[in-house]
Design a protein around this motif. Structure first.
Motif, PDB file in Angstrom:
ATOM      1  N   LEU A 146       0.843  -1.192   0.000  1.00 49.21           N
ATOM      2  CA  LEU A 146       0.000   0.000   0.000  1.00 49.21           C
ATOM      3  C   LEU A 146       0.878   1.242   0.000  1.00 49.21           C
ATOM      4  O   LEU A 146       1.827   1.333   0.795  1.00 49.21           O
ATOM      5  CB  LEU A 146      -0.886   0.046   1.247  1.00 49.21           C
ATOM      6  N   LEU A 147       0.557   2.181  -0.869  1.00 46.82           N
ATOM      7  CA  LEU A 147       1.130   3.518  -0.772  1.00 46.82           C
ATOM      8  C   LEU A 147       0.049   4.383  -0.135  1.00 46.82           C
ATOM      9  O   LEU A 147      -0.999   4.626  -0.735  1.00 46.82           O
ATOM     10  CB  LEU A 147       1.521   4.063  -2.146  1.00 46.82           C
ATOM     11  N   ILE A 148       0.283   4.807   1.100  1.00 42.18           N
ATOM     12  CA  ILE A 148      -0.723   5.521   1.877  1.00 42.18           C
ATOM     13  C   ILE A 148      -0.304   6.984   2.040  1.00 42.18           C
ATOM     14  O   ILE A 148       0.814   7.266   2.479  1.00 42.18           O
ATOM     15  CB  ILE A 148      -0.900   4.896   3.271  1.00 42.18           C
ATOM     16  N   VAL A 149      -1.219   7.883   1.718  1.00 36.64           N
ATOM     17  CA  VAL A 149      -0.958   9.314   1.866  1.00 36.64           C
ATOM     18  C   VAL A 149      -2.062   9.919   2.732  1.00 36.64           C
ATOM     19  O   VAL A 149      -3.255   9.771   2.430  1.00 36.64           O
ATOM     20  CB  VAL A 149      -0.914  10.030   0.502  1.00 36.64           C
ATOM     21  N   ALA A 150      -1.650  10.582   3.808  1.00 36.44           N
ATOM     22  CA  ALA A 150      -2.593  11.256   4.709  1.00 36.44           C
ATOM     23  C   ALA A 150      -2.209  12.734   4.751  1.00 36.44           C
ATOM     24  O   ALA A 150      -1.420  13.153   5.607  1.00 36.44           O
ATOM     25  CB  ALA A 150      -2.539  10.635   6.103  1.00 36.44           C
ATOM     26  N   PRO A 151      -2.729  13.541   3.838  1.00 33.46           N
ATOM     27  CA  PRO A 151      -2.282  14.937   3.719  1.00 33.46           C
ATOM     28  C   PRO A 151      -2.562  15.790   4.941  1.00 33.46           C
ATOM     29  O   PRO A 151      -1.758  16.665   5.287  1.00 33.46           O
ATOM     30  CB  PRO A 151      -3.045  15.443   2.492  1.00 33.46           C
ATOM     31  N   ASN A 152      -3.669  15.567   5.618  1.00 38.53           N
ATOM     32  CA  ASN A 152      -4.009  16.395   6.772  1.00 38.53           C
ATOM     33  C   ASN A 152      -3.053  16.182   7.939  1.00 38.53           C
ATOM     34  O   ASN A 152      -2.792  17.101   8.717  1.00 38.53           O
ATOM     35  CB  ASN A 152      -5.449  16.128   7.211  1.00 38.53           C
ATOM     36  N   GLU A 153      -2.532  14.947   8.054  1.00 37.33           N
ATOM     37  CA  GLU A 153      -1.529  14.671   9.091  1.00 37.33           C
ATOM     38  C   GLU A 153      -0.108  14.793   8.551  1.00 37.33           C
ATOM     39  O   GLU A 153       0.847  14.566   9.284  1.00 37.33           O
ATOM     40  CB  GLU A 153      -1.741  13.258   9.666  1.00 37.33           C
ATOM     41  N   ARG A 154       0.005  15.101   7.254  1.00 35.40           N
ATOM     42  CA  ARG A 154       1.309  15.253   6.601  1.00 35.40           C
ATOM     43  C   ARG A 154       2.144  13.976   6.748  1.00 35.40           C
ATOM     44  O   ARG A 154       3.337  14.024   7.097  1.00 35.40           O
ATOM     45  CB  ARG A 154       2.066  16.459   7.167  1.00 35.40           C
ATOM     46  N   LYS A 155       1.513  12.848   6.461  1.00 43.29           N
ATOM     47  CA  LYS A 155       2.179  11.563   6.586  1.00 43.29           C
ATOM     48  C   LYS A 155       2.077  10.780   5.281  1.00 43.29           C
ATOM     49  O   LYS A 155       1.082  10.866   4.564  1.00 43.29           O
ATOM     50  CB  LYS A 155       1.551  10.723   7.713  1.00 43.29           C
ATOM     51  N   VAL A 156       3.101   9.987   5.008  1.00 45.87           N
ATOM     52  CA  VAL A 156       3.090   9.090   3.851  1.00 45.87           C
ATOM     53  C   VAL A 156       3.844   7.828   4.246  1.00 45.87           C
ATOM     54  O   VAL A 156       4.818   7.877   4.991  1.00 45.87           O
ATOM     55  CB  VAL A 156       3.737   9.757   2.607  1.00 45.87           C
ATOM     56  N   ARG A 157       3.360   6.691   3.762  1.00 52.94           N
ATOM     57  CA  ARG A 157       3.988   5.419   4.114  1.00 52.94           C
ATOM     58  C   ARG A 157       3.788   4.416   2.990  1.00 52.94           C
ATOM     59  O   ARG A 157       2.751   4.433   2.303  1.00 52.94           O
ATOM     60  CB  ARG A 157       3.399   4.866   5.413  1.00 52.94           C
ATOM     61  N   PRO A 183       9.636  15.638  -2.143  1.00 48.96           N
ATOM     62  CA  PRO A 183       9.913  16.899  -2.860  1.00 48.96           C
ATOM     63  C   PRO A 183       8.708  17.429  -3.629  1.00 48.96           C
ATOM     64  O   PRO A 183       8.464  18.646  -3.649  1.00 48.96           O
ATOM     65  CB  PRO A 183      11.062  16.513  -3.809  1.00 48.96           C
ATOM     66  N   GLU A 184       7.940  16.541  -4.261  1.00 49.50           N
ATOM     67  CA  GLU A 184       6.746  16.967  -4.991  1.00 49.50           C
ATOM     68  C   GLU A 184       5.660  17.454  -4.035  1.00 49.50           C
ATOM     69  O   GLU A 184       4.976  18.448  -4.295  1.00 49.50           O
ATOM     70  CB  GLU A 184       6.217  15.820  -5.848  1.00 49.50           C
ATOM     71  N   PHE A 185       5.503  16.766  -2.920  1.00 46.40           N
ATOM     72  CA  PHE A 185       4.503  17.174  -1.931  1.00 46.40           C
ATOM     73  C   PHE A 185       4.816  18.566  -1.386  1.00 46.40           C
ATOM     74  O   PHE A 185       3.922  19.388  -1.191  1.00 46.40           O
ATOM     75  CB  PHE A 185       4.447  16.170  -0.787  1.00 46.40           C
ATOM     76  N   ARG A 186       6.083  18.812  -1.122  1.00 48.34           N
ATOM     77  CA  ARG A 186       6.474  20.115  -0.581  1.00 48.34           C
ATOM     78  C   ARG A 186       6.179  21.245  -1.565  1.00 48.34           C
ATOM     79  O   ARG A 186       5.949  22.385  -1.152  1.00 48.34           O
ATOM     80  CB  ARG A 186       7.957  20.096  -0.221  1.00 48.34           C
ATOM     81  N   ALA A 187       6.187  20.899  -2.843  1.00 52.48           N
ATOM     82  CA  ALA A 187       5.870  21.890  -3.873  1.00 52.48           C
ATOM     83  C   ALA A 187       4.375  21.971  -4.140  1.00 52.48           C
ATOM     84  O   ALA A 187       3.939  22.714  -5.019  1.00 52.48           O
ATOM     85  CB  ALA A 187       6.614  21.550  -5.164  1.00 52.48           C
ATOM     86  N   GLY A 188       3.591  21.200  -3.375  1.00 56.04           N
ATOM     87  CA  GLY A 188       2.138  21.219  -3.526  1.00 56.04           C
ATOM     88  C   GLY A 188       1.629  20.355  -4.662  1.00 56.04           C
ATOM     89  O   GLY A 188       0.446  20.423  -4.996  1.00 56.04           O
ATOM     90  N   ARG A 189       2.500  19.519  -5.225  1.00 60.20           N
ATOM     91  CA  ARG A 189       2.106  18.658  -6.350  1.00 60.20           C
ATOM     92  C   ARG A 189       1.873  17.232  -5.843  1.00 60.20           C
ATOM     93  O   ARG A 189       2.714  16.342  -6.006  1.00 60.20           O
ATOM     94  CB  ARG A 189       3.179  18.688  -7.435  1.00 60.20           C
ATOM     95  N   TYR A 190       0.729  17.019  -5.222  1.00 58.85           N
ATOM     96  CA  TYR A 190       0.452  15.710  -4.635  1.00 58.85           C
ATOM     97  C   TYR A 190       0.319  14.628  -5.698  1.00 58.85           C
ATOM     98  O   TYR A 190       0.839  13.520  -5.546  1.00 58.85           O
ATOM     99  CB  TYR A 190      -0.822  15.770  -3.784  1.00 58.85           C
ATOM    100  N   GLY A 191      -0.391  14.925  -6.764  1.00 56.85           N
ATOM    101  CA  GLY A 191      -0.555  13.934  -7.820  1.00 56.85           C
ATOM    102  C   GLY A 191       0.772  13.508  -8.408  1.00 56.85           C
ATOM    103  O   GLY A 191       1.027  12.309  -8.619  1.00 56.85           O
ATOM    104  N   ALA A 192       1.647  14.483  -8.673  1.00 50.93           N
ATOM    105  CA  ALA A 192       2.966  14.178  -9.229  1.00 50.93           C
ATOM    106  C   ALA A 192       3.785  13.344  -8.256  1.00 50.93           C
ATOM    107  O   ALA A 192       4.509  12.418  -8.658  1.00 50.93           O
ATOM    108  CB  ALA A 192       3.700  15.473  -9.575  1.00 50.93           C
ATOM    109  N   GLY A 193       3.680  13.650  -6.962  1.00 52.58           N
ATOM    110  CA  GLY A 193       4.421  12.889  -5.968  1.00 52.58           C
ATOM    111  C   GLY A 193       3.948  11.449  -5.867  1.00 52.58           C
ATOM    112  O   GLY A 193       4.748  10.520  -5.742  1.00 52.58           O
ATOM    113  N   ILE A 194       2.639  11.265  -5.911  1.00 52.74           N
ATOM    114  CA  ILE A 194       2.087   9.907  -5.847  1.00 52.74           C
ATOM    115  C   ILE A 194       2.470   9.116  -7.082  1.00 52.74           C
ATOM    116  O   ILE A 194       2.832   7.929  -6.997  1.00 52.74           O
ATOM    117  CB  ILE A 194       0.559   9.969  -5.673  1.00 52.74           C
ATOM    118  N   LEU A 195       2.430   9.745  -8.240  1.00 51.11           N
ATOM    119  CA  LEU A 195       2.851   9.070  -9.470  1.00 51.11           C
ATOM    120  C   LEU A 195       4.329   8.700  -9.409  1.00 51.11           C
ATOM    121  O   LEU A 195       4.715   7.575  -9.758  1.00 51.11           O
ATOM    122  CB  LEU A 195       2.592   9.971 -10.680  1.00 51.11           C
TER     123      LEU A 195
END
Length: 204
Positions: A146-157, A183-195
């Motif tokens: 699983l690639l898990i992203v929890a943006p409100n808690e700023r967590k990814v695993r 790095p993508e998340f910090r730039a606000g590009r969540y979709g790019a980071g997940i990809l």
């Protein structure tokens, strides 16, 4: 607890003693290995009556509470579950295509999930509970991740089933998160980071 898989047996033997029946003393194992033995192992999970040490009661209660800690609507609706709404339609389609191709070629089942909330759990506990709840991976192989992203808690695993631990090691998943996703998340590009993170997982 009973022996569950070769890798777990090797790791357990480094940390715990066994009784006359060859069962390991569960409380002597570190928390991560306890979760692997009790949750990530294939087949039926040991019950308290099969455990040597009464100290396992607290851990057992925690494990039993995990599925109920998940949102009622946290359902496995495909290879991409974007409950946090981070992905565009095009990104979801691209991810689904990549993951379907990977499963067809290798049998490995990878799921990308974004969540609105971890429901008060750590992302590690949430990931274990979600993987158990959904049953990711083939029966008897536990070859899911699983690639898990929890943006409100700023967590990814990246949560990995034991069948892929030899390939998707902790070191590699940490590198993917640090170098490809964050790095993508910090730039606000969540979709790019997940990809990018998904491509990193599939490239290993």
């Amino acid at each position: 607890c009973p022996a569950v898989c070769p890798s777990c047996v090797r790791d357990c033997a480094k940390q715990a003693k066994t009784d006359a029946e060859g069962r390991f003393v569960i409380s002597q194992l570190d928390p991560i290995l306890q979760f692997r033995v009790l949750v990530l192992a294939p087949g039926r999970r040991p019950t308290l009556t099969e455990l040597i040490d009464p100290a396992a009661t607290e851990l057992e209660a925690k494990l039993e509470s995990m599925p109920s800690g998940l949102p009622d609507d946290q359902l496995l609706r495909g290879r991409v579950v974007d409950d946090a709404g981070l992905l565009s339609q095009q990104e979801r389609a691209e991810l689904d295509s990549m993951l379907a191709q990977q499963e067809k070629q290798t049998g490995d089942q990878i799921v990308v999930v974004t969540v609105k909330s971890l429901q008060g759990l750590s992302i590690e506990d949430y990931g274990v509970g979600l993987g158990r709840h959904w049953g990711i991976g083939q029966d008897g192989k536990n070859n899911g991740a699983l690639l898990i992203v929890a943006p409100n808690e700023r967590k990814v695993r990246i949560e990995v089933g034991y069948g892929l631990e030899g390939t998707l090691t902790d070191a590699l998943t940490s590198t993917i998160i640090r170098d490809e996703i964050v790095p993508e998340f910090r730039a606000g590009r969540y979709g790019a980071g997940i990809l990018a993170g998904t491509k990193g997982i599939l490239a290993i």
